[in-house]
Enzyme design. Sequence first.
Site, PDB file in Angstrom:
ATOM      1  N   HIS A 150       0.841  -1.192   0.000  1.00  0.00           N
ATOM      2  CA  HIS A 150       0.000   0.000   0.000  1.00  0.00           C
ATOM      3  C   HIS A 150       0.883   1.252   0.000  1.00  0.00           C
ATOM      4  CE1 HIS A 150       1.204  -0.359   4.176  1.00  0.00           C
ATOM      5  NE2 HIS A 150       0.879   0.904   4.348  1.00  0.00           N
ATOM      6  N   ASP A 179       0.703   5.330   1.809  1.00  0.00           N
ATOM      7  CA  ASP A 179       0.042   5.995   2.933  1.00  0.00           C
ATOM      8  C   ASP A 179      -0.776   7.195   2.457  1.00  0.00           C
ATOM      9  OD1 ASP A 179       1.174   4.169   4.618  1.00  0.00           O
ATOM     10  OD2 ASP A 179       2.689   5.526   5.448  1.00  0.00           O
ATOM     11  N   ARG A 181       6.293  -8.912  15.818  1.00  0.00           N
ATOM     12  CA  ARG A 181       6.937  -7.642  15.506  1.00  0.00           C
ATOM     13  C   ARG A 181       6.040  -6.501  15.976  1.00  0.00           C
ATOM     14  NH1 ARG A 181       6.472  -3.855  11.180  1.00  0.00           N
ATOM     15  NH2 ARG A 181       8.432  -2.800  10.665  1.00  0.00           N
ATOM     16  N   HIS A 219       4.750   0.123  -0.060  1.00  0.00           N
ATOM     17  CA  HIS A 219       5.501  -0.651   0.925  1.00  0.00           C
ATOM     18  C   HIS A 219       4.581  -1.697   1.543  1.00  0.00           C
ATOM     19  CE1 HIS A 219       3.835   2.981   2.820  1.00  0.00           C
ATOM     20  NE2 HIS A 219       3.755   2.309   3.972  1.00  0.00           N
TER      21      HIS A 219
END
Length: 341
Positions: free
Chosen positions: A221, A223, A287, A277
Amino acid sequence: MVHTLNQSANVAMDPPFHEAYKALLGETAAVPRGSEVVTVEEWELPVVDLRRLKAVAAVEVEECKKDIIKASKEWGFFQVLNHGISNQLLAKMRAKQMELFKQPFERKSKEDQFLNFSAGSYRWGTPSATSITQLSWSEAFHVSLSDILGSNGSDELRSTMEEFAGKVSRLAQKLAAILGENLGRSAKFFVENCVPSTCYLRMNRYPPCPVPGQIFGLMPHTDSDFLTILHQDQVGGLELVKDGKWVAVKPNPDALIVNIGDLFQAWSNDVYKSVEHRVVTNSKVERYSIAYFLCPWSETVIKSKCEPGVYRRFSFREFRNQVQEDVRKHGHKIGLPRFVL
């Protein structure tokens, strides 16, 4: 075959991925060979030492600004050192974030009751997913700064979030001003349009995934903001597109990651790049990351002063509504191509 996780203490706190996506997980056996997420080369992002912005020599200040501008043009991503947020605050924010995610799923899903966050702040998976490639193996608290401002120390999580948000907001404004002034635009634009109540913190957790080669932690996607500032742990997993290929971002414990969003790309007439990204999953290790999104008022108009313009003028509300509609219809964001002239 449907993959299952071993019984562990994590079961109570993890979202019910297996139950909700039983049919999609069953598709993993039928995923064509070659369509898996392949291991990519690890690269280090450009690094900018912001201490130079306070240098006595004007030439050093200008060189620092040029490095920020260059990375925003060529990469859309860069790292900043000496950013003004102490390691102690980052460590405290991470500890409070982990403590929050360790709560049972049933409690997290009622975040508006036990945290007084706005309804819908807690999110997990991809509710609109219709195929395995659209599924994100993650959970998050996407919190408006208006939900945490004025905590007055009454709650340690909220007061820590408020302290972190205040410092990262100032950093975002500083970087946006540098990038805006390079375009001949006034820094007042961001002060007036990107106020605390319009910006967000997003605390992310990526649980271990039983099929890491086929499911993303976060789908590819871009941002939908001006700038994103990210603090990630040392597990790794963030990947971005550079020169037409996916590369992995090497974690740097001393740096924050900054990336350009769609609004800055449109506002700059494609001078700055909002780069695709994603986050890949890990089969053994969870994570954590936390992101700050520099967003404007809903009615803020995004229009480049350059001619000819690449994009038609649009409001942030219009852009956001179009993204939401595309996700509902197509299972993924389309973004800026919808607004090309």
